[in-house]
Design a protein around this motif. Sequence first.
Motif, PDB file in Angstrom:
ATOM      1  N   ASP A 281      -4.646  -6.385  -1.256  1.00  0.00           N
ATOM      2  CA  ASP A 281      -5.496  -7.567  -1.385  1.00  0.00           C
ATOM      3  C   ASP A 281      -4.704  -8.863  -1.364  1.00  0.00           C
ATOM      4  OD1 ASP A 281      -7.945  -6.152  -1.596  1.00  0.00           O
ATOM      5  OD2 ASP A 281      -7.516  -5.710  -3.700  1.00  0.00           O
ATOM      6  N   THR A 282      -3.466  -8.820  -1.825  1.00  0.00           N
ATOM      7  CA  THR A 282      -2.662 -10.043  -1.909  1.00  0.00           C
ATOM      8  C   THR A 282      -1.263  -9.783  -1.368  1.00  0.00           C
ATOM      9  OG1 THR A 282      -1.739  -9.578  -4.103  1.00  0.00           O
ATOM     10  CG2 THR A 282      -3.882 -10.688  -4.024  1.00  0.00           C
ATOM     11  N   ALA A 283      -0.577 -10.882  -1.068  1.00  0.00           N
ATOM     12  CA  ALA A 283       0.813 -10.770  -0.632  1.00  0.00           C
ATOM     13  C   ALA A 283       1.674 -10.166  -1.736  1.00  0.00           C
ATOM     14  CB  ALA A 283       1.334 -12.144  -0.234  1.00  0.00           C
ATOM     15  N   ALA A 284       1.409 -10.539  -2.978  1.00  0.00           N
ATOM     16  CA  ALA A 284       2.189  -9.995  -4.094  1.00  0.00           C
ATOM     17  C   ALA A 284       2.038  -8.484  -4.190  1.00  0.00           C
ATOM     18  CB  ALA A 284       1.759 -10.659  -5.397  1.00  0.00           C
ATOM     19  N   ASP A 285       0.832  -7.976  -3.957  1.00  0.00           N
ATOM     20  CA  ASP A 285       0.616  -6.528  -3.980  1.00  0.00           C
ATOM     21  C   ASP A 285       1.444  -5.840  -2.891  1.00  0.00           C
ATOM     22  OD1 ASP A 285      -1.172  -6.806  -6.051  1.00  0.00           O
ATOM     23  OD2 ASP A 285      -2.955  -6.736  -4.770  1.00  0.00           O
ATOM     24  N   TYR A 286       1.479  -6.445  -1.707  1.00  0.00           N
ATOM     25  CA  TYR A 286       2.262  -5.873  -0.609  1.00  0.00           C
ATOM     26  C   TYR A 286       3.753  -5.849  -0.967  1.00  0.00           C
ATOM     27  CZ  TYR A 286       4.743  -5.479   3.817  1.00  0.00           C
ATOM     28  OH  TYR A 286       5.602  -5.076   4.796  1.00  0.00           O
ATOM     29  N   PHE A 287       4.274  -6.997  -1.429  1.00  0.00           N
ATOM     30  CA  PHE A 287       5.697  -7.064  -1.759  1.00  0.00           C
ATOM     31  C   PHE A 287       6.054  -6.071  -2.860  1.00  0.00           C
ATOM     32  CE2 PHE A 287       5.579 -11.375   0.204  1.00  0.00           C
ATOM     33  CZ  PHE A 287       6.648 -11.213   1.087  1.00  0.00           C
ATOM     34  N   ALA A 288       5.180  -5.910  -3.836  1.00  0.00           N
ATOM     35  CA  ALA A 288       5.449  -4.965  -4.922  1.00  0.00           C
ATOM     36  C   ALA A 288       5.535  -3.544  -4.390  1.00  0.00           C
ATOM     37  CB  ALA A 288       4.365  -5.074  -5.990  1.00  0.00           C
ATOM     38  N   ALA A 289       4.634  -3.186  -3.487  1.00  0.00           N
ATOM     39  CA  ALA A 289       4.670  -1.846  -2.896  1.00  0.00           C
ATOM     40  C   ALA A 289       5.942  -1.656  -2.076  1.00  0.00           C
ATOM     41  CB  ALA A 289       3.436  -1.626  -2.021  1.00  0.00           C
ATOM     42  N   TRP A 290       6.326  -2.693  -1.338  1.00  0.00           N
ATOM     43  CA  TRP A 290       7.567  -2.607  -0.555  1.00  0.00           C
ATOM     44  C   TRP A 290       8.756  -2.383  -1.484  1.00  0.00           C
ATOM     45  CZ3 TRP A 290      12.295  -4.957  -0.130  1.00  0.00           C
ATOM     46  CH2 TRP A 290      13.000  -4.753   1.049  1.00  0.00           C
ATOM     47  N   CYS A 291       8.815  -3.105  -2.566  1.00  0.00           N
ATOM     48  CA  CYS A 291       9.934  -2.982  -3.505  1.00  0.00           C
ATOM     49  C   CYS A 291      10.014  -1.581  -4.119  1.00  0.00           C
ATOM     50  CB  CYS A 291       9.803  -4.017  -4.611  1.00  0.00           C
ATOM     51  SG  CYS A 291      10.046  -5.729  -4.064  1.00  0.00           S
ATOM     52  N   ARG A 292       8.861  -0.961  -4.342  1.00  0.00           N
ATOM     53  CA  ARG A 292       8.842   0.329  -5.044  1.00  0.00           C
ATOM     54  C   ARG A 292       9.013   1.520  -4.109  1.00  0.00           C
ATOM     55  NH1 ARG A 292       3.400  -1.454  -8.341  1.00  0.00           N
ATOM     56  NH2 ARG A 292       4.394  -3.087  -9.620  1.00  0.00           N
TER      57      ARG A 292
END
Length: 414
Positions: free
Chosen positions: A207-218
Motif C-alpha cells: 500500500d505504501t512505499a514504506a511497506d515495500y522498502f520494509a519487505a525489501w529489507c527483510r
Amino acid sequence: MTADSSDFAWKDTNIDWEREWGDVNWPALVDYALVKKQEMLGDQETAIACQLANECNAGGRNVLRLLNFSDSTKWVVRLRRSGGEPESTDQELRFHSEVATMRLLAEQTSIRVPQVYAYEPNALNSPVGAAFMLMEFLYGMNAIDAFGGLGRGGQVPREYRASFFPAFAELHAEIASVRFPKIGSIIQLDDGTYDIGPIPYLGGPFDTAADYFAAWCRHTPFNRTESNLRAVCERQEPDLVEPLVASALNFPKALEELLPSMPLRPGPFPLVHGDFSHHNVLVDAANTTKITAVVDWEQSTTVPWELVRLPLFLPDFPDVLVQAGRTARGNPELQSWEVRMDRDSEPKAALRAEYVGYVAEAEKAKGLDGVLSVVLGERRCQELAVGMDLWENEGTPAFYEALLEAWKGGLGEE
C-alpha cells in the motif's frame, strides 16, 4: 519501413548453444505454433506450414528463435533457460505479469509492444519441455546495435543524443504515466481489467512505499555470500575488509530503521520497465533515432517513486559511495577498480540534467504532473535506487550507509 531479420543481432544455432538450452522438444513447439496459428486464422482446413529458422538470440534468462510460416508471417518464440532452477510459482507469476503488462500497454498507451499469441509459464506443463511465449515478430533494429553496439561502452553516442534523448524521454514519461494505487506486479483479472498483485520473491502488493522498502529489507539477500564478499574486499581493499563487510551486511537493517523518518512520496505509483535502456528498444532501420517498439517487460512492476531510475545508458554510479571509500582509506586517489565507477564528473552530471530536461518537456507536452522529472533529478533518490540495485544484483563492496545520509532528518511519509 522495410526491414528483415538481418536487422537484428541474430545468430545461427549450433549444437553447443542447444545444449545450453536443455531438453527442448523443437518439433512439438512447431506443432503447437501451427495449432495456434490456425486458431487465429479461424481456418482449420487450409494447409499452412511452419519452419523453425536457424536464427536465434540469447540473453541472461531467455532464448529467442524465429518461426517462419508459409503465409510469409514470422513469430518469435522466447524460451526461458532452465538454469538448473526448480519451477516455482514466482517464475510463473513473472510470466503472467509480463503478458498482462504488455496487454495493458497495448490497450492504454501508444507504446508499441509485442503481441503475445500464446504462452506456457511452467516447464513441467509445457508440451516442449520449457516455459515459453509465442510472440509477434517486430521489424526494426535494436537501438544499441544501431548506435555501434557494446563497443561504444553501452552509452548513446554523442551524435545521436540530440534526437534520441527526447524520443526516449517521451517514452519514459508515457511508461511512468501508467500508475496504480499499490506497488507490485501487474495482473489481468478474469473480466479483462488490470490490478496489482505480488512481486516475485518479495511479496505484496504494498500500500505504501514504506511497506515495500520494509519487505525489501527483510527478504532480499545480498548478492554474495559473506565469505565471497570478504575475499573480494581482501583483493580490492585489504585495509578495509571489516568495515566494508559490516556495511554491506548491515545495510538493510539501517535502511529499515530509517524508514519512519524518510519523506517517501505517496501513490499512485508508476510503472517501470525494469531493464530500461536502449538494448530493449527497437528503432526504425531508416531512422535510427525513431523508436518503434519496446521489448522485454519481464521485470516490470509498479515501484515507489524513489526507485524510478534514469535510463541505464546514463552513467550513474552513486558518487556518495566513491567519496565514502576515499574518506575511509584517507586517500583521495581512485583505486583501479573504482575508475569505471567514478562517473559523477561535471560532464556526466550535465548529461543527466540534459536528459531530465527532455523528460520535463515531455511531461508538459502530455499534460502530466511532472513528478517523474523531479524524481529523476533528485540525487538522493537516484543514488538510493542505484545503490540498492548494486547491493541486490551486483554484490558490490561499498559503504552503503552513505546512501542514507541525505535521507536523515526528513519527515515521514504522508
